[in-house]
Write a protein that holds these residues in place. Structure first.
Motif, PDB file in Angstrom:
ATOM      1  N   ALA A 191     -25.212  -7.974  11.645  1.00 18.50           N
ATOM      2  CA  ALA A 191     -26.551  -7.527  12.043  1.00 18.50           C
ATOM      3  C   ALA A 191     -26.869  -7.980  13.444  1.00 18.50           C
ATOM      4  O   ALA A 191     -26.573  -9.094  13.842  1.00 18.50           O
TER       5      ALA A 191
ATOM      6  N   SER B 170     -33.712 -10.198   6.463  1.00 22.62           N
ATOM      7  CA  SER B 170     -32.917  -9.052   6.052  1.00 22.62           C
ATOM      8  C   SER B 170     -31.711  -8.869   6.971  1.00 22.62           C
ATOM      9  O   SER B 170     -31.762  -9.144   8.183  1.00 22.62           O
ATOM     10  N   SER B 171     -30.620  -8.349   6.395  1.00 27.51           N
ATOM     11  CA  SER B 171     -29.416  -8.063   7.180  1.00 27.51           C
ATOM     12  C   SER B 171     -29.442  -6.670   7.769  1.00 27.51           C
ATOM     13  O   SER B 171     -28.469  -6.226   8.377  1.00 27.51           O
TER      14      SER B 171
ATOM     15  N   ARG C 111     -28.322 -15.222   0.850  1.00 28.98           N
ATOM     16  CA  ARG C 111     -28.202 -15.774   2.197  1.00 28.98           C
ATOM     17  C   ARG C 111     -29.582 -16.060   2.760  1.00 28.98           C
ATOM     18  O   ARG C 111     -30.573 -15.481   2.317  1.00 28.98           O
TER      19      ARG C 111
ATOM     20  N   SER D  31     -27.716 -14.463  12.803  1.00 28.28           N
ATOM     21  CA  SER D  31     -27.857 -15.332  11.646  1.00 28.28           C
ATOM     22  C   SER D  31     -28.706 -16.531  12.005  1.00 28.28           C
ATOM     23  O   SER D  31     -28.467 -17.186  13.002  1.00 28.28           O
TER      24      SER D  31
ATOM     25  N   GLY E 119     -29.734 -13.279   8.458  1.00 27.63           N
ATOM     26  CA  GLY E 119     -29.034 -12.002   8.445  1.00 27.63           C
ATOM     27  C   GLY E 119     -27.541 -12.227   8.493  1.00 27.63           C
ATOM     28  O   GLY E 119     -27.032 -13.337   8.578  1.00 27.63           O
ATOM     29  N   GLY E 120     -26.800 -11.215   8.424  1.00 28.31           N
ATOM     30  CA  GLY E 120     -25.346 -11.357   8.449  1.00 28.31           C
ATOM     31  C   GLY E 120     -24.695 -10.007   8.516  1.00 28.31           C
ATOM     32  O   GLY E 120     -25.308  -9.003   8.832  1.00 28.31           O
ATOM     33  N   ASN E 121     -23.430  -9.977   8.206  1.00 32.05           N
ATOM     34  CA  ASN E 121     -22.685  -8.724   8.146  1.00 32.05           C
ATOM     35  C   ASN E 121     -22.788  -7.940   9.444  1.00 32.05           C
ATOM     36  O   ASN E 121     -22.889  -6.722   9.467  1.00 32.05           O
TER      37      ASN E 121
ATOM     38  N   THR F 193     -24.800 -18.533   5.898  1.00 31.42           N
ATOM     39  CA  THR F 193     -25.393 -17.304   5.378  1.00 31.42           C
ATOM     40  C   THR F 193     -24.602 -16.702   4.249  1.00 31.42           C
ATOM     41  O   THR F 193     -25.139 -15.937   3.462  1.00 31.42           O
TER      42      THR F 193
ATOM     43  N   GLU G  45     -32.554 -12.282   0.427  1.00 32.47           N
ATOM     44  CA  GLU G  45     -32.408 -12.822   1.778  1.00 32.47           C
ATOM     45  C   GLU G  45     -33.756 -13.314   2.285  1.00 32.47           C
ATOM     46  O   GLU G  45     -34.800 -12.739   1.960  1.00 32.47           O
TER      47      GLU G  45
END
Length: 601
Positions: free
Chosen positions: A577, A534-535, A570, A581, A573-575, A586, A531
């Motif tokens: 977070a 960071s997520s 990605r 993003s 960030g994602g999920n 992502t 990444e």
């Protein structure tokens, strides 16, 4: 007045006879000889450029065209010079290049018929090269008669032992009063600049170049290092007061050189006026200390420092505050750039001893603008101890390339002992620390580099780029500025990352919020990075609020360059977070050949 000029002409017998006939009246001549015609006369020459056995170089060693200087370039032997009386031109010569066989010294050996006046009185430039029999260059008398000499170069003379031999007559002081440039190279037997002489003075010397001198273990030896009563044996190459105006020092390929300055260099009051501006050291693998323990007297005017391929150096500035004699606030340096390449044992740039006060502010190096360190496998810290308030307010660029290996310190000590070099004691190693280099930009630099513009990390074994995730480091990352808080990375505009195969992400969500002026990011050839941001969750909402930045953007970022990142999943960030993003794509899986140049809004 009759003038004759020939260049690159093949003489016939008739031409030679004509030249010999008119030479008795020539006042100006420029010519290249393969061999000298017999009976040629040089008595009336006032202006000349003559080469024998070689070509005339149309440019001198400074790149300027020889317009008016009387020049001799001689590749021959002593007998030929004397037989054809070319030595009669020496007292009128301004530029002299000698590559002559059978010459034991310059002066008596070439001027038997010229005892009525100094033979080299008008000499300004002297280049001595490949004189196989030359054991010394000058007697004291000849040396002191070179009142106009500005440039002296001596190279590839296999038996030369000293430049000035005091045993051949003359005592006291040798003074090259106009010498500005001195180069000595590939002289395997050279032991000293002079012997059997009490003092040598080079008051106008600006540039010193030394290379390929295996007999030297020190440039400025301590006078107490030898117990011998023989003056010639304890004579230093240079002493502290010999070169008060020296600006440039280049030292290379000195395999046995262990020190340049003695540990207590600077005891003389005059040395405080040292004018050294450029200092370059290359390929000196026995060199342990680059500077003395009280180096500040050498650094008042120093602007550029370059050290390459010196495998025994562990620290560039090993400063003992007990020897400096002044508090750090009273000592200043003009040093602007540091370049370090292939120093396999380098651990830090600065090591400060005697810094017991945790609140000590060290501002002596606040003019430094760039630090470039490459190929230093054992590099750990910019300075130690890390508790010092090290003021580097002018620093704009740091590049760390191929730094920080996983070798243990005991391996370093073992290697040092095998080489019979006591580089560090076990106690000193403990003080420095033996942790693996895992953070490229550690937290202790947060409060020293407020004006950093560009950060480059290449081929590093570090596992993280920034270290600000602990509560203490988060506090350090924000500094008051008038009424608005400002990030320590406020001026950082460019980050480059390449060949870092242990780093999985470049930024944490917190770092994204601190990089308010970041414009360019390049990441390439990092095999494990997944990444860009960071997520991981950002647990410090207060930082987000205090920086007053959008959680979804780096506001001034113009370019993001990504290439050869096989595990990149990605960009942002994602999920879920909280950091959000940065890029809408992502979730895209990016293959090995992925390369992108895109603006991020």
């Amino acid at each position: 007045m009759i003038a004759c000029c020939h260049r690159a002409i093949r003489f016939t017998d008739a031409n030679v006879d004509e030249l010999v006939g008119c030479s008795k009246n020539l006042t100006a001549l420029a010519i290249e000889f393969i061999t000298l015609p017999k009976n040629i006369s040089f008595k009336k020459l006032e202006r000349f450029k003559i080469s024998l056995g070689c070509y005339l170089d149309p440019y001198n060693d400074q790149g300027w065209h020889y317009t008016f200087e009387n020049t001799l370039k001689l590749v021959t032997d002593k007998c030929e010079l004397l037989d054809y009386r070319m030595n009669e031109l020496f007292d009128r010569t301004e530029v002299l290049h000698l590559q002559v066989k059978g010459v034991n010294d310059l002066g008596d050996g070439l001027a038997e018929s010229l005892h009525h006046r100094p033979s080299f009185y008008n000499l300004r430039v002297l280049n001595i090269c490949k004189c196989a029999d030359l054991r010394y260059l000058f007697t004291v008398g000849v040396a002191n008669d070179l009142k106009k000499l500005e440039r002296l170069t001596i190279s590839s003379c296999p038996v030369l032992e000293t430049v000035v031999d005091g045993n051949k007559g003359g005592i006291g002081v040798i003074k090259f009063q106009e010498l500005k440039f001195l180069s000595l190279g590939e002289l395997p037997e050279l032991k000293s600049l002079c012997n059997a002489v009490d003092v040598i003075e080079l008051p106008q010397l600006l540039e010193l170049e030394l290379y390929g001198l295996p007999k030297f273990i020190s440039i400025y030896p301590s006078t107490t290092s030898s117990m011998s009563s023989n003056i010639s044996e304890r004579q230093s190459f240079l002493n502290e007061e010999a070169v008060p105006n020296l600006e440039k020092v280049h030292i290379s390929n000195m395999e046995n050189l262990k020190e340049i300055w003695p540990c207590q260099f600077g005891s003389s009051k005059k040395v405080n006026a040292c004018m050294l501006r450029e200092f370059r050291v290359n390929d000196c693998n026995s060199l342990v200390n680059l500077f003395p323990s009280n180096p500040m007297s050498l650094l008042y005017h120093l602007e550029e420092l370059s050290v390459i391929d010196c495998g025994s150096i562990e620290v560039l500035f090993n400063i003992d505050l007990g020897c400096v004699g002044q508090t750090p606030e009273e000592v200043s340096s003009c040093l602007r750039s540091i370049e370090v390449t292939e120093l396999g044992n380098l651990r830090e740039v600065w090591r400060i001893k005697g810094a017991d006060d945790v609140g000590l502010t060290f501002s002596s190096f606040q003019a430094i603008e760039t630090i470039f360190i490459t190929g230093c496998k054992r590099f750990r810290n910019v300075f130690t101890p890390t508790t010092i308030n090290f003021d580097m307010k002018a620093l704009t660029t740091i590049d760390l390339v191929d730094c920080g290996g996983s070798e243990r310190d005991d391996e370093l000590v073992k290697c040092s002992q095998e080489q019979e070099i006591n580089v560090m004691s076990n106690e000193e190693i403990s003080e420095v620390g033996d942790t693996i280099f895992n953070v490229a930009f550690p937290s202790y630099l947060l409060h020293t580099c407020h004006n950093l513009h560009a950060l480059g990390i290449g081929f590093s074994n570090a596992t993280n780029v920034f270290e600000i995730e602990s509560p203490i480091n988060r506090e350090l990352a924000i500094t008051p500025h008038k009424q608005q808080p400002r990030s320590s990375f406020h001026n950082l505009t460019t980050i480059s990352l390449w060949g870092c195969n242990k780093i999985k992400y470049l930024f944490s969500p917190l770092m994204v919020k601190l990089l308010s002026n970041l414009k360019n990011v390049t990441i390439k050839s990092c095999d494990v990075i997944e990444e860009v941001v960071s997520s991981q969750d950002d647990e410090d909402e207060r930082i987000t609020q205090s920086t007053n930045t959008s959680p979804n953007s780096i506001p001034h970022l113009d370019e993001l360059r990504l290439s050869r990142l096989p595990k990149l999943k990605r960009i942002g960030g994602g999920n879920g977070a909280k950091g959000g993003s940065i890029d809408t794509s992502t979730a895209t899986t990016i293959c090995d050949q992925f390369e992108v140049l895109m603006p991020i809004l």
